[in-house]
Design an enzyme around this catalytic site. Structure first.
Site, mmCIF file in Angstrom:
data_model
loop_
_atom_site.group_PDB
_atom_site.id
_atom_site.type_symbol
_atom_site.label_atom_id
_atom_site.label_comp_id
_atom_site.label_asym_id
_atom_site.label_seq_id
_atom_site.Cartn_x
_atom_site.Cartn_y
_atom_site.Cartn_z
ATOM 1 N N TYR A 180 1.331 -1.398 -0.159
ATOM 2 C CA TYR A 180 -0.381 0.732 -0.182
ATOM 3 C C TYR A 180 0.740 1.462 0.021
ATOM 4 C CZ TYR A 180 -4.097 -3.537 1.829
ATOM 5 O OH TYR A 180 -4.534 -4.276 1.995
ATOM 6 N N PRO A 222 -16.425 -5.110 4.132
ATOM 7 C CA PRO A 222 -17.616 -4.754 4.368
ATOM 8 C C PRO A 222 -18.678 -4.035 4.032
ATOM 9 C CG PRO A 222 -16.015 -3.979 5.847
ATOM 10 C CD PRO A 222 -15.163 -4.476 4.574
#
Length: 332
Positions: A58, A219
């Site tokens: 990242y 999610p």
């Protein structure tokens, strides 16, 4: 906040974690603010959202550096999950599972994170050129050396490697069965949300029966399930959603029943409860070994997400959510 345990080692974490990737990777670069993201990490730790999920790719590397700034002050408050196995180049990403590389990458992550131990070290992707047992064996040696506490497997990219006609996580389960023979798997990270529930079919049960923790990535459906993304509003050019089949104006409009349904359930739980919190509560309701890891880079979203741990969905709520129509549009 409620605490949940990960794996046979019973590693305790807050019921809701924090995905740190959006702070310095993917989405729009123009919206990244280092100091603002650092405050978000501190807010998560203040509220008991102890699991901080990052990866060396990242940035690359900048996300671990940012998390390390927080860990320098608050290591005892945090549960650190980072990943290894992917290298970022110009316009491409390649897997590297060579044992020597894994060990060097771990040492580099420890330096960037400003810690002497990683709580959960995840294999980001298996290297097709290296038997996964060899990679996992090198990771196990890091546990034995005291540099890592537990090992996990990241299956967020399972869609890309799926065989024609196979269930989404069949390949992941085959990998898990292989590495489990080398060293115990403590956690699996994979996509799970109201509009992407495929992990419920086989992967989540596999984890449950073996005492393996499940970290639910995305999610909130990359932001869609918050209800704050308007169909047709568009995304900045460097935002992956600008090229994603499920984020076209047409598909976002077609999938609005998800947002409507989540908001309807939220209203029954009182003023201030949001669609995003209901989406996270649904993930939490899938089992005590499940920890949602929503991405966020602002304090207000961290605060909202962590409050989802206090939302208890009823059987009627869960049946109503289960009755929502399947998501339209490819997710690949």
């Amino acid at each position: 906040m409620e605490r949940r345990t990960i794996g046979a080692a019973a590693l305790a974490v807050g019921a809701v974690g924090l995905g740190c990737m959006p702070m310095s990777w993917a989405y729009s670069a123009s919206r990244r603010r280092g100091d603002e993201s650092l405050r978000a990490v501190h807010r998560a730790l203040d509220l008991g959202a102890s699991l901080l999920d990052t990866a060396d790719m990242y940035g690359p590397f900048t996300n671990e550096l940012l998390v390390g700034r927080a860990l320098k002050e608050r290591r005892s408050d945090a549960f650190v999950s980072t990943k290894v196995g992917l290298l970022v180049g110009d316009q491409h990403i390649v897997a590297n599972g060579r044992p020597g590389y894994v060990k060097r990458a771990c040492d580099a992550s420890l330096r960037r994170l400003q810690t002497d131990v990683i709580d959960l070290y995840q294999l980001h992707r298996a290297d097709p050129e290296v038997p996964v047992e060899e990679t996992w064996g090198a990771m196990a040696e890091l546990v034995q050396a005291g540099k890592v506490r537990a090992l996990g497997l990241c299956a967020v990219g399972a869609r890309a490697g799926r065989r024609a006609g196979a269930r989404l996580h069949d390949g992941t389960i085959r990998q898990l069965e292989r590495v489990q023979q080398v060293f115990p798997v403590s956690a699996v990270e994979a996509e799970l949300s109201v509009w992407s529930p495929e992990a419920l079919e086989a992967l989540l049960p596999w984890c449950r029966t073996r005492g393996v923790g499940f970290l639910a990535a995305m999610p909130l459906g990359n932001g869609f399930l918050t209800g704050r993304l308007r169909p047709g509003a568009g995304f900045e050019a460097d935002d992956p959603r600008a090229r994603h089949p499920r984020f076209t104006a047409e598909m976002m409009a077609a999938n609005q029943p998800f947002v409507v349904g989540l908001r309807r359930v939220a209203r029954r739980h009182g003023t201030g409860v949001t669609a995003a919190q209901v989406a996270l509560a649904w993930v939490l309701a899938q089992g005590p070994h499940v920890v949602p890891v929503p991405g966020a880079k602002q304090e207000r979203w961290v605060t909202e997400n962590t409050a989802a741990a206090d939302v208890r969905l009823t059987p009627d709520d869960l049946r109503e959510i289960a009755a929502l129509p399947p998501a339209q549009g490819s997710w690949d």
